[in-house]
Design an enzyme around this catalytic site. Structure first.
Site, short mmCIF file in Angstrom:
data_model
loop_
_atom_site.label_atom_id
_atom_site.label_comp_id
_atom_site.label_asym_id
_atom_site.label_seq_id
_atom_site.Cartn_x
_atom_site.Cartn_y
_atom_site.Cartn_z
N CYS A 2 -1.82 3.20 -3.82
CA CYS A 2 -2.50 4.45 -4.17
C CYS A 2 -1.77 5.06 -5.36
O CYS A 2 -0.74 4.55 -5.80
CB CYS A 2 -2.47 5.43 -3.00
SG CYS A 2 -3.38 4.90 -1.53
N ILE A 57 -5.72 2.06 6.20
CA ILE A 57 -5.54 2.26 7.65
C ILE A 57 -6.68 3.07 8.24
O ILE A 57 -7.43 2.58 9.07
CB ILE A 57 -4.17 2.93 7.91
CG1 ILE A 57 -3.04 1.96 7.51
CG2 ILE A 57 -4.03 3.31 9.38
CD1 ILE A 57 -1.65 2.51 7.70
N ASN A 77 1.76 7.60 -1.12
CA ASN A 77 1.43 6.24 -1.52
C ASN A 77 2.27 5.29 -0.71
O ASN A 77 3.50 5.39 -0.72
CB ASN A 77 1.71 6.05 -3.03
CG ASN A 77 1.65 4.60 -3.45
OD1 ASN A 77 0.87 3.81 -2.91
ND2 ASN A 77 2.47 4.23 -4.43
N GLY A 78 1.64 4.36 0.01
CA GLY A 78 2.42 3.38 0.73
C GLY A 78 1.88 3.10 2.12
O GLY A 78 0.72 3.36 2.44
N GLU A 79 2.77 2.58 2.96
CA GLU A 79 2.41 2.26 4.33
C GLU A 79 3.65 2.39 5.21
O GLU A 79 4.72 1.85 4.87
CB GLU A 79 1.84 0.84 4.44
CG GLU A 79 1.37 0.47 5.83
CD GLU A 79 0.71 -0.91 5.89
OE1 GLU A 79 0.44 -1.37 7.01
OE2 GLU A 79 0.47 -1.49 4.82
N ASP A 102 -1.32 7.00 8.85
CA ASP A 102 0.12 7.17 8.85
C ASP A 102 0.53 8.39 8.05
O ASP A 102 1.63 8.94 8.24
CB ASP A 102 0.82 5.91 8.32
CG ASP A 102 0.25 5.41 7.00
OD1 ASP A 102 -0.74 5.97 6.52
OD2 ASP A 102 0.81 4.43 6.46
#
Length: 228
Positions: A2, A57, A77-79, A102
């Site tokens: 993102c 997600i 931005n990320g997971e 998340d």
């Protein structure tokens, strides 16, 4: 992947956040987030957060960003790989969730434990959390620096984004090259953090977090993880 961006006034004489300018920075990163876009600007016009979304997600609108919970607002931005376990713990403590993302877990965890959250996170991430009560922006980056996060100041305003080019190509930060950084690149094939290719742009080092506020300016990054 993102794209995140935002800006914060560091002094009262600085111009208030302009939506068009912030969204210009945001949309310079459209390739990072083709599934949606969001912008939030505080009522007093002193802080703005923006997001380009790659939905992974929670694909619904409930996972859209910037996301808010009480006085907290986030662009992320990320997971977070262990977010389900963290969510279960928070739910046992009485927290309620409206999304399956998340991102919301990050917000609720920060509300509970503050910067101690970094010890609990497992994943790759770069995010900014605005705390309206403290009038303070928190930037954070994952231990290995998988997700990028650049920042700089100009005319009394602090800016950040996932890409340095989003900051300089749109004109919010100066595009003058950093001669030392380019020398390092030619010698070693990379630019060591916190430098970037531009003198006005710095990279938040991997495994650190940083506070920014109008009252106290920019604090020194705090290390939450180090390989050395």
């Amino acid at each position: 992947m993102c794209g995140i961006a935002g800006t914060l006034l560091l002094r009262d004489s600085a111009p208030l956040v302009e939506r068009r300018q912030l969204e210009c920075v945001r949309d310079h990163m459209q390739a990072r987030g083709p599934d949606g876009a969001g912008t939030w600007i505080s009522q007093d016009g002193r802080v703005g957060l923006a997001h380009r979304r790659l939905a992974i997600i929670d694909l619904s609108d409930r996972g859209a960003q910037p996301m808010h919970a009480g006085p907290l607002s986030i662009t992320f931005n990320g997971e977070i790989y262990n977010y389900r376990a963290l969510r279960a713990e928070l739910e046992r403590d009485g927290e309620q969730f409206v999304s399956d993302s998340d991102t919301e877990v990050l917000l609720k965890l920060y509300a509970r434990v503050g910067t101690a959250m970094f010890e609990r996170l497992r994943g790759m991430y770069a995010f900014a959390i605005w705390d309206a009560q403290k009038q303070e922006l928190l930037l954070g980056r994952d231990p290995l620096g998988i997700k990028p996060l650049y920042y700089g100041t100009s005319e009394g305003r602090f800016w950040f984004a996932s890409q340095s080019r989003a900051l300089v190509d749109t004109g919010v930060l100066n595009a003058t090259p950093d001669s030392v950084a380019w020398t390092q690149f030619l010698l070693w094939g990379s630019v060591p953090e916190p430098r970037s290719c531009y003198a006005a742009v710095k990279m938040l080092p991997a495994g650190t977090w940083k506070r920014v506020s109008g009252a106290n300016g920019m604090a020194t990054p705090v290390t939450h993880f180090s390989l050395t």
